[in-house]
Design a protein around this motif. Structure first.
Motif, PDB file in Angstrom:
ATOM      1  N   LEU A  43     -16.864   2.166 -26.167  1.00  0.00           N
ATOM      2  CA  LEU A  43     -15.548   3.232 -26.394  1.00  0.00           C
ATOM      3  C   LEU A  43     -14.649   3.414 -25.106  1.00  0.00           C
ATOM      4  CD1 LEU A  43     -14.554   5.420 -28.287  1.00  0.00           C
ATOM      5  CD2 LEU A  43     -15.760   7.001 -27.086  1.00  0.00           C
ATOM      6  N   THR A  44     -15.099   3.319 -23.917  1.00  0.00           N
ATOM      7  CA  THR A  44     -14.512   3.628 -22.923  1.00  0.00           C
ATOM      8  C   THR A  44     -14.886   2.672 -21.662  1.00  0.00           C
ATOM      9  OG1 THR A  44     -13.809   5.518 -21.732  1.00  0.00           O
ATOM     10  CG2 THR A  44     -16.112   5.251 -22.132  1.00  0.00           C
ATOM     11  N   ALA A  45     -14.150   2.808 -20.395  1.00  0.00           N
ATOM     12  CA  ALA A  45     -14.206   1.968 -19.363  1.00  0.00           C
ATOM     13  C   ALA A  45     -15.247   2.618 -18.448  1.00  0.00           C
ATOM     14  CB  ALA A  45     -12.996   1.804 -18.807  1.00  0.00           C
ATOM     15  N   ALA A  46     -15.281   3.922 -18.512  1.00  0.00           N
ATOM     16  CA  ALA A  46     -16.406   4.713 -17.533  1.00  0.00           C
ATOM     17  C   ALA A  46     -16.433   6.144 -18.241  1.00  0.00           C
ATOM     18  CB  ALA A  46     -15.521   4.753 -16.132  1.00  0.00           C
ATOM     19  N   ALA A  47     -17.781   6.536 -17.710  1.00  0.00           N
ATOM     20  CA  ALA A  47     -18.189   7.829 -18.596  1.00  0.00           C
ATOM     21  C   ALA A  47     -19.109   8.694 -17.764  1.00  0.00           C
ATOM     22  CB  ALA A  47     -19.049   7.453 -19.795  1.00  0.00           C
ATOM     23  N   LYS A  56     -21.314  17.927 -18.704  1.00  0.00           N
ATOM     24  CA  LYS A  56     -20.182  17.056 -18.518  1.00  0.00           C
ATOM     25  C   LYS A  56     -20.171  15.964 -19.899  1.00  0.00           C
ATOM     26  CE  LYS A  56     -18.719  16.380 -13.900  1.00  0.00           C
ATOM     27  NZ  LYS A  56     -18.190  15.208 -12.777  1.00  0.00           N
ATOM     28  N   TYR A  57     -19.017  15.956 -20.527  1.00  0.00           N
ATOM     29  CA  TYR A  57     -18.575  14.818 -21.342  1.00  0.00           C
ATOM     30  C   TYR A  57     -17.448  14.183 -20.942  1.00  0.00           C
ATOM     31  CZ  TYR A  57     -19.290  11.970 -25.394  1.00  0.00           C
ATOM     32  OH  TYR A  57     -19.597  10.960 -26.310  1.00  0.00           O
ATOM     33  N   GLU A  58     -17.048  13.475 -19.934  1.00  0.00           N
ATOM     34  CA  GLU A  58     -15.932  13.022 -19.630  1.00  0.00           C
ATOM     35  C   GLU A  58     -15.975  11.451 -19.669  1.00  0.00           C
ATOM     36  OE1 GLU A  58     -15.529  14.437 -15.499  1.00  0.00           O
ATOM     37  OE2 GLU A  58     -14.977  16.443 -16.352  1.00  0.00           O
ATOM     38  N   LEU A  59     -14.890  10.836 -20.645  1.00  0.00           N
ATOM     39  CA  LEU A  59     -14.650   9.518 -20.504  1.00  0.00           C
ATOM     40  C   LEU A  59     -13.488   9.155 -20.075  1.00  0.00           C
ATOM     41  CD1 LEU A  59     -15.645   9.270 -24.400  1.00  0.00           C
ATOM     42  CD2 LEU A  59     -17.112   9.393 -22.602  1.00  0.00           C
ATOM     43  N   PHE A  60     -13.303   7.833 -19.299  1.00  0.00           N
ATOM     44  CA  PHE A  60     -12.320   7.454 -18.631  1.00  0.00           C
ATOM     45  C   PHE A  60     -11.744   5.914 -19.212  1.00  0.00           C
ATOM     46  CE2 PHE A  60     -14.778  10.363 -16.171  1.00  0.00           C
ATOM     47  CZ  PHE A  60     -13.826  11.202 -15.797  1.00  0.00           C
ATOM     48  N   TRP A  61     -10.651   5.826 -19.707  1.00  0.00           N
ATOM     49  CA  TRP A  61     -10.076   4.571 -20.149  1.00  0.00           C
ATOM     50  C   TRP A  61      -9.433   3.941 -19.099  1.00  0.00           C
ATOM     51  CZ3 TRP A  61     -10.842   8.966 -23.277  1.00  0.00           C
ATOM     52  CH2 TRP A  61     -11.700   8.541 -24.318  1.00  0.00           C
ATOM     53  N   THR A  64      -9.076   4.223 -12.538  1.00  0.00           N
ATOM     54  CA  THR A  64      -8.393   4.650 -11.406  1.00  0.00           C
ATOM     55  C   THR A  64      -7.327   5.856 -11.601  1.00  0.00           C
ATOM     56  OG1 THR A  64      -6.954   2.715 -11.861  1.00  0.00           O
ATOM     57  CG2 THR A  64      -8.830   2.197 -10.496  1.00  0.00           C
ATOM     58  N   ALA A  65      -7.060   6.136 -12.574  1.00  0.00           N
ATOM     59  CA  ALA A  65      -6.299   7.059 -13.119  1.00  0.00           C
ATOM     60  C   ALA A  65      -6.743   8.162 -13.937  1.00  0.00           C
ATOM     61  CB  ALA A  65      -4.732   6.526 -13.671  1.00  0.00           C
ATOM     62  N   ARG A  66      -7.899   8.724 -13.368  1.00  0.00           N
ATOM     63  CA  ARG A  66      -8.858   9.485 -14.142  1.00  0.00           C
ATOM     64  C   ARG A  66      -8.096  10.735 -14.800  1.00  0.00           C
ATOM     65  NH1 ARG A  66     -14.295   8.471 -12.205  1.00  0.00           N
ATOM     66  NH2 ARG A  66     -15.379  10.187 -13.287  1.00  0.00           N
ATOM     67  N   GLU A  67      -7.037  11.224 -14.191  1.00  0.00           N
ATOM     68  CA  GLU A  67      -6.232  12.441 -14.961  1.00  0.00           C
ATOM     69  C   GLU A  67      -5.616  11.857 -15.914  1.00  0.00           C
ATOM     70  OE1 GLU A  67      -6.421  15.786 -13.852  1.00  0.00           O
ATOM     71  OE2 GLU A  67      -8.209  15.473 -12.408  1.00  0.00           O
ATOM     72  N   LEU A  91      -7.267  14.799 -25.426  1.00  0.00           N
ATOM     73  CA  LEU A  91      -6.348  13.587 -25.515  1.00  0.00           C
ATOM     74  C   LEU A  91      -5.737  13.011 -24.320  1.00  0.00           C
ATOM     75  CD1 LEU A  91      -4.426  14.421 -28.931  1.00  0.00           C
ATOM     76  CD2 LEU A  91      -6.506  12.906 -28.374  1.00  0.00           C
ATOM     77  N   PRO A  92      -5.222  11.797 -24.272  1.00  0.00           N
ATOM     78  CA  PRO A  92      -4.793  11.533 -22.700  1.00  0.00           C
ATOM     79  C   PRO A  92      -3.621  12.455 -22.498  1.00  0.00           C
ATOM     80  CG  PRO A  92      -5.333   9.544 -24.350  1.00  0.00           C
ATOM     81  CD  PRO A  92      -5.409  10.884 -24.893  1.00  0.00           C
ATOM     82  N   LYS A  93      -3.238  12.736 -21.178  1.00  0.00           N
ATOM     83  CA  LYS A  93      -2.058  13.558 -20.710  1.00  0.00           C
ATOM     84  C   LYS A  93      -0.844  13.143 -21.266  1.00  0.00           C
ATOM     85  CE  LYS A  93      -0.583  15.016 -16.017  1.00  0.00           C
ATOM     86  NZ  LYS A  93      -0.827  14.490 -14.615  1.00  0.00           N
ATOM     87  N   ARG A  94      -0.444  12.193 -21.811  1.00  0.00           N
ATOM     88  CA  ARG A  94       0.934  11.841 -22.257  1.00  0.00           C
ATOM     89  C   ARG A  94       1.059  12.921 -23.821  1.00  0.00           C
ATOM     90  NH1 ARG A  94      -1.668   6.882 -22.855  1.00  0.00           N
ATOM     91  NH2 ARG A  94      -2.222   6.303 -25.086  1.00  0.00           N
TER      92      ARG A  94
END
Length: 113
Positions: A43-47, A56-61, A64-67, A91-94
């Motif tokens: 699902l994701t690049a890092a978790a 925590k349930y933080e997934l990072f696609w 290097t730009a976690r926010e 959802l992503p910031k955008r």
């Protein structure tokens, strides 16, 4: 046709139901949602996952730009080993103009049976 009637029905249920049949036992499916090492396989690049209520349930696609492209700040809301897992979802910031409001955040529930 009556001009006062809309062709689009009003939204009364804001719940999306998705069912999936996996070729693994329920306990293994549960692990794929609750273990960071397995989340990065599908699902994701890092978790960062702390599998307990309020953990925590933080997934990072984009690690290097976690926010920008993540579920940063999300928490686990319910957990029952090998059966049920519920968590907040951002959802992503955008997409923040139509999602990620605090009242309430999107909520995901995974049931493994």
């Amino acid at each position: 046709m009556n001009p006062s009637r809309s062709l689009i029905a009003p939204v009364t249920d804001r719940v999306i139901y998705v069912n999936a049949l996996l070729s693994v036992p329920p306990a293994r499916a549960f692990e794929y949602f609750t273990r960071a090492d397995l989340l990065t396989e599908w699902l994701t690049a890092a978790a960062e996952v702390d599998p307990k209520v309020s953990g925590k349930y933080e997934l990072f696609w984009e690690p290097t730009a976690r926010e920008n492209n993540s579920t940063i700040g999300c928490r686990i809301t319910a957990i029952e080993a090998n059966q049920l897992f519920a968590f907040q979802w951002r959802l992503p910031k955008r997409f923040r103009t139509f999602a990620n409001g605090p009242d309430p955040l999107t909520h995901m529930v995974v049931v493994c049976v």
